[in-house]
Design an enzyme around this catalytic site. Structure first.
Site, mmCIF file in Angstrom:
data_model
loop_
_atom_site.group_PDB
_atom_site.id
_atom_site.type_symbol
_atom_site.label_atom_id
_atom_site.label_comp_id
_atom_site.label_asym_id
_atom_site.label_seq_id
_atom_site.Cartn_x
_atom_site.Cartn_y
_atom_site.Cartn_z
ATOM 1 N N GLY A 1 -3.702 -0.697 6.940
ATOM 2 C CA GLY A 1 -3.528 -1.932 7.710
ATOM 3 C C GLY A 1 -4.079 -1.922 9.117
ATOM 4 N N GLU B 1 -2.408 3.699 -5.170
ATOM 5 C CA GLU B 1 -1.020 3.266 -5.055
ATOM 6 C C GLU B 1 -0.519 2.773 -6.416
ATOM 7 O OE1 GLU B 1 -0.243 -0.345 -2.808
ATOM 8 O OE2 GLU B 1 1.404 0.684 -1.814
ATOM 9 N N CYS C 1 5.807 -0.239 -0.017
ATOM 10 C CA CYS C 1 4.545 0.251 0.535
ATOM 11 C C CYS C 1 4.709 1.654 1.105
ATOM 12 C CB CYS C 1 4.047 -0.712 1.607
ATOM 13 S SG CYS C 1 5.287 -1.041 2.862
ATOM 14 N N GLU D 1 -0.417 -5.677 6.958
ATOM 15 C CA GLU D 1 0.475 -4.581 6.531
ATOM 16 C C GLU D 1 0.154 -4.337 5.064
ATOM 17 O OE1 GLU D 1 2.309 -3.082 8.603
ATOM 18 O OE2 GLU D 1 2.720 -4.513 10.202
ATOM 19 N N GLY E 1 -1.112 -1.309 1.752
ATOM 20 C CA GLY E 1 -0.507 -0.338 0.839
ATOM 21 C C GLY E 1 -0.358 1.047 1.432
ATOM 22 N N GLY F 1 -1.386 -6.273 -0.700
ATOM 23 C CA GLY F 1 -2.278 -5.219 -1.158
ATOM 24 C C GLY F 1 -3.515 -5.088 -0.271
ATOM 25 N N LYS G 1 3.238 -18.632 3.101
ATOM 26 C CA LYS G 1 2.742 -18.585 1.718
ATOM 27 C C LYS G 1 3.430 -17.379 1.074
ATOM 28 C CE LYS G 1 0.529 -17.363 -1.331
ATOM 29 N NZ LYS G 1 1.209 -16.931 -2.580
ATOM 30 N N PRO G 2 4.575 -17.637 0.406
ATOM 31 C CA PRO G 2 5.240 -16.512 -0.263
ATOM 32 C C PRO G 2 4.497 -16.156 -1.540
ATOM 33 C CG PRO G 2 6.394 -18.567 -0.744
ATOM 34 C CD PRO G 2 5.230 -18.933 0.150
ATOM 35 N N GLU H 1 3.673 -16.073 -5.298
ATOM 36 C CA GLU H 1 3.909 -17.128 -6.296
ATOM 37 C C GLU H 1 5.205 -16.868 -7.075
ATOM 38 O OE1 GLU H 1 1.117 -17.052 -9.527
ATOM 39 O OE2 GLU H 1 1.445 -19.171 -10.005
ATOM 40 N N TRP I 1 5.890 -9.875 -2.945
ATOM 41 C CA TRP I 1 7.121 -10.154 -3.711
ATOM 42 C C TRP I 1 8.199 -9.109 -3.524
ATOM 43 C CZ3 TRP I 1 7.175 -5.745 -6.462
ATOM 44 C CH2 TRP I 1 5.970 -5.210 -6.885
ATOM 45 N N THR J 1 -6.552 -7.543 -0.999
ATOM 46 C CA THR J 1 -6.350 -8.892 -0.446
ATOM 47 C C THR J 1 -6.458 -8.846 1.081
ATOM 48 O OG1 THR J 1 -4.707 -9.150 -2.194
ATOM 49 C CG2 THR J 1 -4.869 -10.930 -0.615
HETATM 50 P P1 NDP Z 1 -1.140 -9.129 -3.033
HETATM 51 O O1 NDP Z 1 -2.075 -8.704 -1.981
HETATM 52 O O2 NDP Z 1 -1.675 -9.498 -4.333
HETATM 53 O O3 NDP Z 1 -0.257 -10.376 -2.572
HETATM 54 C C1 NDP Z 1 0.326 -10.499 -1.325
HETATM 55 C C2 NDP Z 1 0.316 -11.964 -0.917
HETATM 56 O O4 NDP Z 1 -1.026 -12.383 -0.733
HETATM 57 C C3 NDP Z 1 0.913 -12.885 -1.974
HETATM 58 O O5 NDP Z 1 1.554 -13.965 -1.350
HETATM 59 C C4 NDP Z 1 -0.339 -13.363 -2.697
HETATM 60 O O6 NDP Z 1 -0.133 -14.570 -3.382
HETATM 61 C C5 NDP Z 1 -1.288 -13.542 -1.541
HETATM 62 N N1 NDP Z 1 -2.698 -13.574 -1.891
HETATM 63 C C6 NDP Z 1 -3.294 -13.144 -3.037
HETATM 64 N N2 NDP Z 1 -4.622 -13.371 -2.978
HETATM 65 C C7 NDP Z 1 -4.874 -13.948 -1.790
HETATM 66 C C8 NDP Z 1 -6.070 -14.422 -1.147
HETATM 67 N N3 NDP Z 1 -7.273 -14.349 -1.734
HETATM 68 N N4 NDP Z 1 -5.964 -14.955 0.091
HETATM 69 C C9 NDP Z 1 -4.764 -15.028 0.704
HETATM 70 N N5 NDP Z 1 -3.596 -14.628 0.132
HETATM 71 C C10 NDP Z 1 -3.660 -14.075 -1.098
HETATM 72 O O7 NDP Z 1 -0.086 -7.964 -3.128
HETATM 73 P P2 NDP Z 1 1.061 -7.803 -4.172
HETATM 74 O O8 NDP Z 1 1.753 -9.058 -4.454
HETATM 75 O O9 NDP Z 1 0.513 -7.033 -5.304
HETATM 76 O O10 NDP Z 1 2.082 -6.924 -3.321
HETATM 77 C C11 NDP Z 1 2.135 -5.576 -3.414
HETATM 78 C C12 NDP Z 1 1.287 -4.947 -2.331
HETATM 79 O O11 NDP Z 1 1.829 -5.232 -1.050
HETATM 80 C C13 NDP Z 1 1.287 -3.462 -2.471
HETATM 81 O O12 NDP Z 1 -0.033 -2.978 -2.459
HETATM 82 C C14 NDP Z 1 2.039 -2.969 -1.241
HETATM 83 O O13 NDP Z 1 1.638 -1.747 -0.760
HETATM 84 C C15 NDP Z 1 1.837 -4.051 -0.267
HETATM 85 N N6 NDP Z 1 2.948 -4.093 0.662
HETATM 86 C C16 NDP Z 1 2.753 -3.644 1.931
HETATM 87 C C17 NDP Z 1 3.784 -3.608 2.831
HETATM 88 C C18 NDP Z 1 3.554 -3.156 4.240
HETATM 89 O O14 NDP Z 1 4.358 -3.503 5.093
HETATM 90 N N7 NDP Z 1 2.522 -2.397 4.540
HETATM 91 C C19 NDP Z 1 5.133 -4.066 2.453
HETATM 92 C C20 NDP Z 1 5.216 -4.529 1.115
HETATM 93 C C21 NDP Z 1 4.152 -4.535 0.258
HETATM 94 P P3 NDP Z 1 0.261 -14.571 -4.955
HETATM 95 O O15 NDP Z 1 1.100 -13.399 -5.201
HETATM 96 O O16 NDP Z 1 0.994 -15.841 -5.068
HETATM 97 O O17 NDP Z 1 -1.013 -14.577 -5.702
#
Ligand code: NDP
Length: 496
Positions: free
Chosen positions: A459, A386, A285, A251, A253, A230, A176-177, A179, A152, A233
Site C-alpha cells: 500500500g 496472499e 490483510c 491499504e 494485501g 486487493g 462504495k462498500p 458488493e 468485505w 485493484t
Molecule cells: P478487491 O480489491 O476486489 O475489493 C475491494 C473493494 O474495491 C470492493 O469494494 C470492490 O468492489 C472494489 N473494487 C473492485 N474493483 C474495483 C475497481 N476497478 N475500481 C474501484 N473499486 C473496485 O478486494 P477484495 O474484496 O478481494 O478484498 C480482499 C483484499 O483486501 C485482500 O487482498 C486484502 O489483503 C485486502 N485488505 C487489505 C486491508 C488493509 O488494510 N491493508 C484490510 C482488509 C483487506 P466489489 O467487491 O463490489 O467488486
C-alpha cells in the site's frame, strides 16, 4: 434481517431504490439470503457525487468550527454504541464473522468516530518561524468529495476508518462498500442522518466495484480516494489517480511473517501465532501467514501449535464460543482450496486441516478448517501469494541473517511479528524487517491512535493516528505582510 423487501440505498441525502440490478446478500454460514437490494447504477454514482459536492459547498459543514463538527461525530459514536448489538449481528450475517469479533469491530468503529472527533477539535494549525517581514502560517482545508472504497472482511471498521476522518476534516464522503457486504455502510449512513449530519454529505453505492468504484474514482469532482482491498485493484486505482493528480491512500494485501526465536515464551508464541493466522478465518490483510521457527525449537513448537490449532472452535458465528466462522463465499473457499492443493503439488505436507469439515451447518456454509502446511520454501507460490484464508505455511530457519532475507523476500510488506524474550534481539530484528507494522511478543493488536499502512505492494499512505485526519485535507501556507515599507523590488517609496 431476512426479508424479500428491497432495501433503499442512500444517495445524495435521499433514501431510495438503486438504479441497478436487484440482488441478495447472503449469510456465509448458511448460504441463505439476508437482504435484497438494488445495486447502484452509473447514474446513481453521478447523483451521489453531485449531491456530495453540493452538500460540501452549501451545507455549511466545512465552515462549521471544528468543535461543532466534533459534536456531530461524538453523536455518531454514541449512536453506534447504542445500536451496537444490532450492528454486530448484522455484520455477522453480512460476512459470517463470529459474533464476538463483530462486537469488537463495532466497538472499534465507535471508538474511531470518537477519536477523530477529538482529533478534529484539537487539530492545531501552526505559525511557522518567520524568515522575512511577514508572519507565516500553515493551515489545512477540506478537499471536497472523498471516495471511500472498502472490502468485505471488516465492513464497519474499515468504513469508520475512512468516513470519520473525512467528515472530521469537513469533507463529503461517497462510500462504495463491497458488493457482497453493503449492509453496515447503509446502517452507518442512517446513523449519520440520525446524528444530524447535513443531508448529502454521506452516500452509499452498493454494487460492483469494477463498474461503480471505477466510475467513482474517475469522477472529476472526487478529490481523494481512500481504498482498502486487493493489490491489483489498488494499482488500478493508483493509475487513475495519477492521471487526475489525485492523492490516494491504499491499504492493500499482505503475506506477513511471524518469527519464533529460540528463546521465545512458548505459551505466548503459540497463542499469538494462532490468533495471527486463524482469527477472522485468516481473512485479514495482516494475517501472519508465513511462520519462521528457530530450527532447534521447530518440532516441539509445531507439535504444540498443531495441537492447539486442532482445538479451535470452528462453527456457528452466532455462538459466543465460536472462534472461526465460515469463509466469505463458495468461490473464495475454492480459491483457498486451490492454494492448499498448489502447496501440496509444490512438495508441501499437510500438518493439519486441508479438508472441508462435514455435517450440520458445515454442509450449508463455506467453512474451512485451520490448515498448516510445511516442507515448503519461502520462494514457493503459497509463500509468496496472499491466500486470505486460514492457511499457515511453517518453515524452520537456522540463522538470523537468512531469516531476515527470507522474511523480507516478498512483494508485500504490511506486518510482521517477533516472539522472543530478548528485547535487544527484538529491537535489532524489528528494525531490519520491512513492514508497516511490527509486533513484538504480541500480534494483530490495533490502536486507532497509531498509524497503519503498508510498504511496497501492501500500500501507499497511512490511516489512523491523530494526523490521519490530514490525509483528508489540503495544506495551505498563509503569509501576512508586516513590512512598514512597500516591497523593495519595485522601487516604490512609501507615501509616493
Ligand atoms: P478487491 O480489491 O476486489 O475489493 C475491494 C473493494 O474495491 C470492493 O469494494 C470492490 O468492489 C472494489 N473494487 C473492485 N474493483 C474495483 C475497481 N476497478 N475500481 C474501484 N473499486 C473496485 O478486494 P477484495 O474484496 O478481494 O478484498 C480482499 C483484499 O483486501 C485482500 O487482498 C486484502 O489483503 C485486502 N485488505 C487489505 C486491508 C488493509 O488494510 N491493508 C484490510 C482488509 C483487506 P466489489 O467487491 O463490489 O467488486
Amino acid at each position: 434481517m431476512t426479508s424479500q423487501q428491497t432495501l433503499p440505498i442512500c444517495i445524495a441525502g435521499t433514501w431510495r431504490q438503486g438504479g441497478g440490478e436487484r440482488y441478495a446478500t447472503c449469510y456465509p454460514a448458511t448460504g441463505e439470503p439476508v437482504a435484497w437490494l438494488n445495486a447502484a447504477s452509473l447514474d446513481d454514482v453521478e447523483a451521489a457525487v453531485q449531491g456530495a459536492h453540493q452538500a460540501f459547498l452549501h451545507s455549511g459543514w466545512a465552515q462549521r468550527k471544528p468543535h461543532e463538527r466534533a459534536t456531530v461525530l461524538y453523536r455518531i459514536a454514541g449512536l453506534i454504541r447504542e445500536r451496537a448489538e444490532e450492528l454486530a449481528h448484522l455484520q455477522r450475517q453480512d460476512n459470517g464473522k463470529p459474533i464476538n469479533e463483530t462486537r469488537a469491530l463495532v466497538a472499534s468503529a465507535a471508538g474511531t468516530f470518537q477519536f477523530f472527533a477529538a482529533a478534529c477539535e484539537t487539530l492545531e494549525e501552526t505559525i511557522t518561524p518567520s524568515r522575512g517581514d511577514f508572519i507565516s502560517m500553515s493551515v489545512y482545508e477540506p478537499m471536497g468529495v472523498v471516495a471511500a472504497i472498502t472490502p468485505w472482511n471488516s465492513p464497519i471498521a474499515s468504513e469508520a476508518q475512512k468516513v470519520a476522518p473525512a467528515l472530521a476534516a469537513g469533507n463529503a464522503v461517497v462510500i462504495k462498500p463491497a458488493e457482497i457486504t453493503p449492509l453496515l455502510a447503509l446502517q452507518l449512513a442512517r446513523i449519520c442522518d440520525d446524528a444530524g449530519l447535513p443531508k448529502g454529505l454521506v452516500s452509499v453505492l452498493p454494487g460492483k466495484g469494477s463498474l461503480l468504484g471505477d466510475a467513482l474514482t474517475r469522477h472529476p469532482l472526487v478529490k481523494r480516494v481512500s481504498f482498502t482491498g486487493g493489490t491489483r485493484t489498488g494499482k488500478h486505482i493508483a493509475h487513475i489517480a495519477a492521471d487526475k493528480m489525485m492523492p490516494v491512500s491504499l491499504e492493500l494485501g499482505g503475506k506477513s511473517p511471524t518469527i519464533v526465536l529460540d528463546d521465545a515464551d512458548l505459551d505466548h508464541a503459540v497463542a499469538g501465532v494462532l490468533y495471527g493466522i486463524f482469527s477472522s478465518s485468516g481473512e485479514a490483510c495482516i494475517a501472519g501467514s508465513r511462520l519462521f521457527v528457530a530450527r532447534a525449537l521447530y518440532e516441539p513448537f509445531m507439535a504444540r501449535l498443531t495441537a492447539a490449532a486442532a482445538q479451535l472452535r470452528l462453527g456457528d458465528p452466532a455462538d459466543e464460543r465460536t472462534q472461526m466462522g465460515p469463509l466469505i463465499s463458495a468461490a473464495h473457499r475454492e480459491s483457498v482450496e486451490r492454494y492448499v492443493a498448489l502447496g501440496l503439488a509444490e512438495g508441501g505436507r499437510l500438518r493439519l486441516g486441508g479438508e472441508r469439515p462435514q455435517g450440520g451447518l458445515f454442509d450449508q456454509g463455506y467453512f474451512y478448517p485451520p490448515t498448516i502446511l510445511e516442507g515448503l520454501g519461502n520462494q514457493q507460490q503459497v509463500c509468496q501469494e496472499e491466500i486470505f484464508g486460514p492457511v499457515l505455511v511453517a518453515m524452520p530457519f537456522d540463522d538470523e541473517a537468512e531469516l531476515i532475507e527470507q522474511a523480507n523476500d516478498s512483494l508485500y510488506a504490511l506486518a510482521a511479528g517477533i516472539w522472543t524474550r530478548d528485547y535487544k534481539r527484538a529491537w535489532n530484528l524489528g528494525r531490519r524487517l520491512q513492514a508497516g507494522t511490527v509486533w513484538v511478543n504480541t500480534y494483530k493488536q490495533f490502536s486507532i491512535s497509531t498509524p497503519f499502512g503498508g510498504w511496497r505492494d501492501s500500500g501507499l499512505g497511512r490511516e489512523k493516528g491523530r494526523l490521519g485526519i490530514l490525509q483528508y485535507m489540503e495544506q495551505k501556507s498563509l503569509y501576512w505582510g508586516m513590512n512598514e515599507q512597500p516591497l523593495a523590488w519595485a522601487g516604490v517609496e512609501a507615501g509616493q
